[in-house]
Enzyme design. Structure first.
Site, PDB file in Angstrom:
ATOM      1  CG  HIS A 306     -68.943   6.651  -9.498  1.00  0.00           C
ATOM      2  ND1 HIS A 306     -70.218   7.969  -8.933  1.00  0.00           N
ATOM      3  CD2 HIS A 306     -69.500   5.320 -10.077  1.00  0.00           C
ATOM      4  CE1 HIS A 306     -70.960   6.707  -9.085  1.00  0.00           C
ATOM      5  NE2 HIS A 306     -71.027   5.594  -9.692  1.00  0.00           N
ATOM      6  CG  ASP A 363     -69.211  -1.191 -13.896  1.00  0.00           C
ATOM      7  OD1 ASP A 363     -69.491  -0.086 -13.714  1.00  0.00           O
ATOM      8  OD2 ASP A 363     -69.535  -2.278 -14.021  1.00  0.00           O
TER       9      ASP A 363
HETATM   10  C1  SDX Z   1     -71.638   2.827 -13.626  1.00  0.00           C
HETATM   11  O1  SDX Z   1     -73.654   7.119 -11.355  1.00  0.00           O
HETATM   12  C2  SDX Z   1     -73.695   5.683 -10.979  1.00  0.00           C
HETATM   13  O2  SDX Z   1     -73.699   5.743  -9.929  1.00  0.00           O
HETATM   14  C3  SDX Z   1     -73.358   4.487 -12.176  1.00  0.00           C
HETATM   15  C4  SDX Z   1     -72.849   3.076 -11.722  1.00  0.00           C
HETATM   16  C5  SDX Z   1     -73.897   2.555 -10.733  1.00  0.00           C
HETATM   17  O3  SDX Z   1     -74.058   1.852  -9.996  1.00  0.00           O
HETATM   18  O4  SDX Z   1     -75.303   2.735 -11.836  1.00  0.00           O
HETATM   19  O5  SDX Z   1     -71.989   3.298 -10.292  1.00  0.00           O
HETATM   20  C6  SDX Z   1     -72.510   2.307 -12.282  1.00  0.00           C
HETATM   21  O6  SDX Z   1     -71.890   3.130 -14.162  1.00  0.00           O
HETATM   22  C7  SDX Z   1     -70.483   3.308 -13.131  1.00  0.00           C
HETATM   23  C8  SDX Z   1     -69.061   3.981 -14.034  1.00  0.00           C
HETATM   24  C9  SDX Z   1     -68.845   3.021 -15.077  1.00  0.00           C
HETATM   25  N1  SDX Z   1     -68.096   3.801 -16.440  1.00  0.00           N
HETATM   26  C10 SDX Z   1     -66.760   4.179 -16.994  1.00  0.00           C
HETATM   27  O7  SDX Z   1     -65.918   2.929 -16.000  1.00  0.00           O
HETATM   28  C11 SDX Z   1     -65.908   4.733 -17.910  1.00  0.00           C
HETATM   29  C12 SDX Z   1     -64.932   5.142 -17.798  1.00  0.00           C
HETATM   30  N2  SDX Z   1     -65.291   6.244 -16.366  1.00  0.00           N
HETATM   31  C13 SDX Z   1     -65.779   7.775 -17.223  1.00  0.00           C
HETATM   32  O8  SDX Z   1     -66.387   7.290 -18.815  1.00  0.00           O
HETATM   33  C14 SDX Z   1     -66.769   8.556 -15.958  1.00  0.00           C
HETATM   34  O9  SDX Z   1     -65.226   8.765 -15.014  1.00  0.00           O
HETATM   35  C15 SDX Z   1     -67.467   8.890 -16.005  1.00  0.00           C
HETATM   36  C16 SDX Z   1     -68.603   8.238 -17.094  1.00  0.00           C
HETATM   37  C17 SDX Z   1     -67.661   7.445 -14.789  1.00  0.00           C
HETATM   38  C18 SDX Z   1     -68.324  10.206 -15.190  1.00  0.00           C
HETATM   39  O10 SDX Z   1     -68.098  10.962 -15.625  1.00  0.00           O
HETATM   40  P1  SDX Z   1     -67.859  12.275 -15.466  1.00  0.00           P
HETATM   41  O11 SDX Z   1     -68.803  12.385 -14.108  1.00  0.00           O
HETATM   42  O12 SDX Z   1     -68.723  12.837 -16.394  1.00  0.00           O
HETATM   43  O13 SDX Z   1     -66.852  12.512 -15.490  1.00  0.00           O
HETATM   44  P2  SDX Z   1     -65.909  12.898 -16.572  1.00  0.00           P
HETATM   45  O14 SDX Z   1     -66.357  12.569 -18.221  1.00  0.00           O
HETATM   46  O15 SDX Z   1     -66.504  14.861 -17.063  1.00  0.00           O
HETATM   47  O16 SDX Z   1     -64.474  13.470 -16.072  1.00  0.00           O
HETATM   48  C19 SDX Z   1     -63.978  14.391 -15.360  1.00  0.00           C
HETATM   49  C20 SDX Z   1     -62.179  14.137 -15.870  1.00  0.00           C
HETATM   50  C21 SDX Z   1     -62.096  14.805 -17.816  1.00  0.00           C
HETATM   51  O17 SDX Z   1     -60.832  15.152 -17.436  1.00  0.00           O
HETATM   52  P3  SDX Z   1     -60.994  17.009 -17.435  1.00  0.00           P
HETATM   53  O18 SDX Z   1     -61.826  17.151 -18.380  1.00  0.00           O
HETATM   54  O19 SDX Z   1     -61.210  17.529 -15.977  1.00  0.00           O
HETATM   55  O20 SDX Z   1     -59.283  16.773 -17.565  1.00  0.00           O
HETATM   56  O21 SDX Z   1     -62.130  12.988 -15.624  1.00  0.00           O
HETATM   57  C22 SDX Z   1     -62.027  12.964 -16.639  1.00  0.00           C
HETATM   58  C23 SDX Z   1     -62.630  13.541 -17.737  1.00  0.00           C
HETATM   59  O22 SDX Z   1     -61.464  13.420 -18.830  1.00  0.00           O
HETATM   60  N3  SDX Z   1     -62.648  11.379 -16.384  1.00  0.00           N
HETATM   61  C24 SDX Z   1     -61.392   9.929 -16.612  1.00  0.00           C
HETATM   62  C25 SDX Z   1     -61.491   9.547 -16.639  1.00  0.00           C
HETATM   63  N4  SDX Z   1     -63.023   9.037 -16.041  1.00  0.00           N
HETATM   64  C26 SDX Z   1     -63.505  10.142 -15.491  1.00  0.00           C
HETATM   65  N5  SDX Z   1     -59.798   9.940 -17.580  1.00  0.00           N
HETATM   66  C27 SDX Z   1     -59.276   8.985 -18.004  1.00  0.00           C
HETATM   67  N6  SDX Z   1     -59.779   7.879 -17.627  1.00  0.00           N
HETATM   68  C28 SDX Z   1     -61.583   7.527 -17.245  1.00  0.00           C
HETATM   69  N7  SDX Z   1     -61.778   6.302 -16.406  1.00  0.00           N
END
Ligand code: SDX
Length: 429
Positions: A306, A363
């Protein structure tokens, strides 16, 4: 003002006021940065940028805190009432008995769609994504309710809010009924918000759906937990569109489109697809977590991580509890729940997730509960939209009420070609 920040640029000092929120969060107010320094800030994804001041929802991502108008989310768990929370978010206080009565009566009175809107559903293929239908039909509502445009006073706005909150259920149910070739079921005048939605989804002309009280409570709580989340992608979209003074329906239709993405509200569908893939593919949770850690795999552990929560998403905890109670009560044995629990166990002990502070989010468990209730997977994000609608409306109204509100218009750093002459076609290679 809570002090000042000093910026030194080209040897010159600039001071900017620090703003402090109710809970001590602090911001550097840079509203006149460009005018004074000729510089802008650059923050793709807005991870460090506050777009507004808001009194609706407070999140502390480090502590895993979520409060609606100051009330901790956990306090809505007992006798959950989505309609009350919708009122709280929009109008800033829990409704009095009279306010609740009037609002409930409006939700009942506005549940029907204009009869000619049914032809719109017929125009969609049965395979149409329900989120596409939802966004289109919310916009279409504005064609049938011009009275909901003129929101110059609170009562007009309250009627428009009730109309949209009530009708989104009917649109969602009709989209589902169209997709399975079943007749539309009219809203029931005697049913409350959630049971009426399930009635429109699952009743048949020959058999009325009977809503189990535990299902009613579970779905009320799911909608409450999705009701608002400060400046998330879809809510910021609603505020962005509303800042141009676009009407409430157009702004919320845009919010539906933003929510659709798999990184946002679409994640609840992606989580179920992921769990189903693991189950049907006989992939071990351990192997799947390994995939999710491997950047080359392009696989993510959906429902984890998140932008704000760097601790447990309190909603995920509450939904995990709902799943643990609801499924046995309904006699549902879902292997996907076992897989979800195992994935969580593994990830919470794995340095890749621990170091990046990736925890289950809202989710991760919601889809398992919706599936147990009988909601089809392709309707999960629609359920998120039904829940989030009061939050969108609350933010739209808060912005509309803000004195001196300006149209949202971010800047950019241009990195394209320098000045270039046009070349007539005959002279091009
Ligand atoms: C919602 O914003 C809100 O409040 C949203 C929400 C709401 O109520 O409105 O809470 C609802 O959208 C919840 C999120 C649902 N999405 C997912 O579950 C999709 C999977 N999660 C990710 O794609 C990610 O964690 C996000 C999109 C939620 C957050 O993305 P960020 O903050 O841009 O983080 P990032 O993509 O920059 O990741 C940081 C690191 C990366 O690794 P490094 O580059 O540091 O090596 O964490 C890793 C990412 O690769 N990472 C994950 C991951 N999420 C982040 N690796 C594996 N699995 C994951 N789920």
């Amino acid at each position: 003002m809570a002090g000042e920040a000093t910026l030194i640029l080209d040897g010159q000092e600039y001071r900017f006021p620090i703003r402090e929120g109710t809970e001590g969060e602090r911001a550097i107010d840079i509203q006149d940065l460009r005018a004074r320094t000729g510089h802008i800030t650059l923050d793709p994804g807005y991870g460090n940028t506050g777009s507004c001041e808001s009194a609706i929802t407070f999140i502390d991502g480090e502590q895993g805190i979520l409060r609606y108008r100051g009330i901790p989310i956990e306090q809505f768990e007992q006798a959950p009432n989505f309609v009350e929370v919708a009122w709280l978010l929009i109008f800033g206080h829990l409704p009095s008995a009279e306010e609740y009565r009037i609002f409930s009566e409006r939700l009942t009175a506005y549940a029907n769609l204009d009869e000619s809107m049914k032809h719109h559903f017929e125009g969609f293929p049965r395979s149409a994504p329900p989120m596409a239908i939802l966004s289109a039909m919310i916009n279409a509502l504005s064609c049938f309710h011009p009275d909901f445009f003129e929101l110059e006073d609170r009562d007009h706005f309250q009627a428009a809010a009730a109309g949209l909150i009530s009708k989104i259920r009917t649109i969602a149910a009709y989209a589902y009924r169209h997709s399975v070739g079943r007749p539309y079921i009219y809203p029931h005048p005697g049913q409350r918000y959630v049971p009426n939605f399930l009635h429109m989804m699952f009743s048949q002309p020959y058999a009325e759906y009977v809503c189990d009280p535990i299902v009613k409570d579970a779905l009320n709580l799911i909608l409450i937990l999705h009701a608002d989340h400060e400046q998330n992608c879809s809510t910021s979209t609603v505020r962005m569109v509303g800042s141009s003074q676009a009407n409430l329906f157009a702004s919320c239709a845009a919010g539906v489109c933003a929510l659709w993405g798999p990184l946002h509200g679409g994640a609840n569908v992606a989580v179920l697809e992921m769990l189903d893939r693991i189950h049907r593919g006989h992939i071990s949770p351990e192997d799947y977590v390994r995939l999710a850690k491997d950047k080359d795999s392009k696989v993510r552990l959906m429902g984890f991580g998140h932008r704000v929560y760097k601790n447990f998403d309190p909603r995920a905890r509450m939904l995990a509890n709902v799943a643990e109670k609801l499924l046995p009560t309904l006699g549902v044995r879902d292997p996907l729940l076992d897989i979800a629990r195992r994935l969580e166990e593994i990830a919470l002990e794995d340095p890749y997730f621990v170091d990046r502070k990736l925890y289950p989010n809202v989710d991760f468990y919601s889809g398992i509960i919706l599936r147990a209730i009988g909601i089809p997977t392709n309707m999960f994000t629609v359920m998120f939209a039904i829940g989030r609608l009061p939050g969108w409306i609350a933010h739209w109204w808060e912005q509309a009420q803000t004195q001196g509100n300006r149209i949202a218009r971010p800047r950019q750093i241009y990195v394209g070609p320098g000045v270039t002459d046009h070349v007539p076609r005959e002279a091009r290679v």
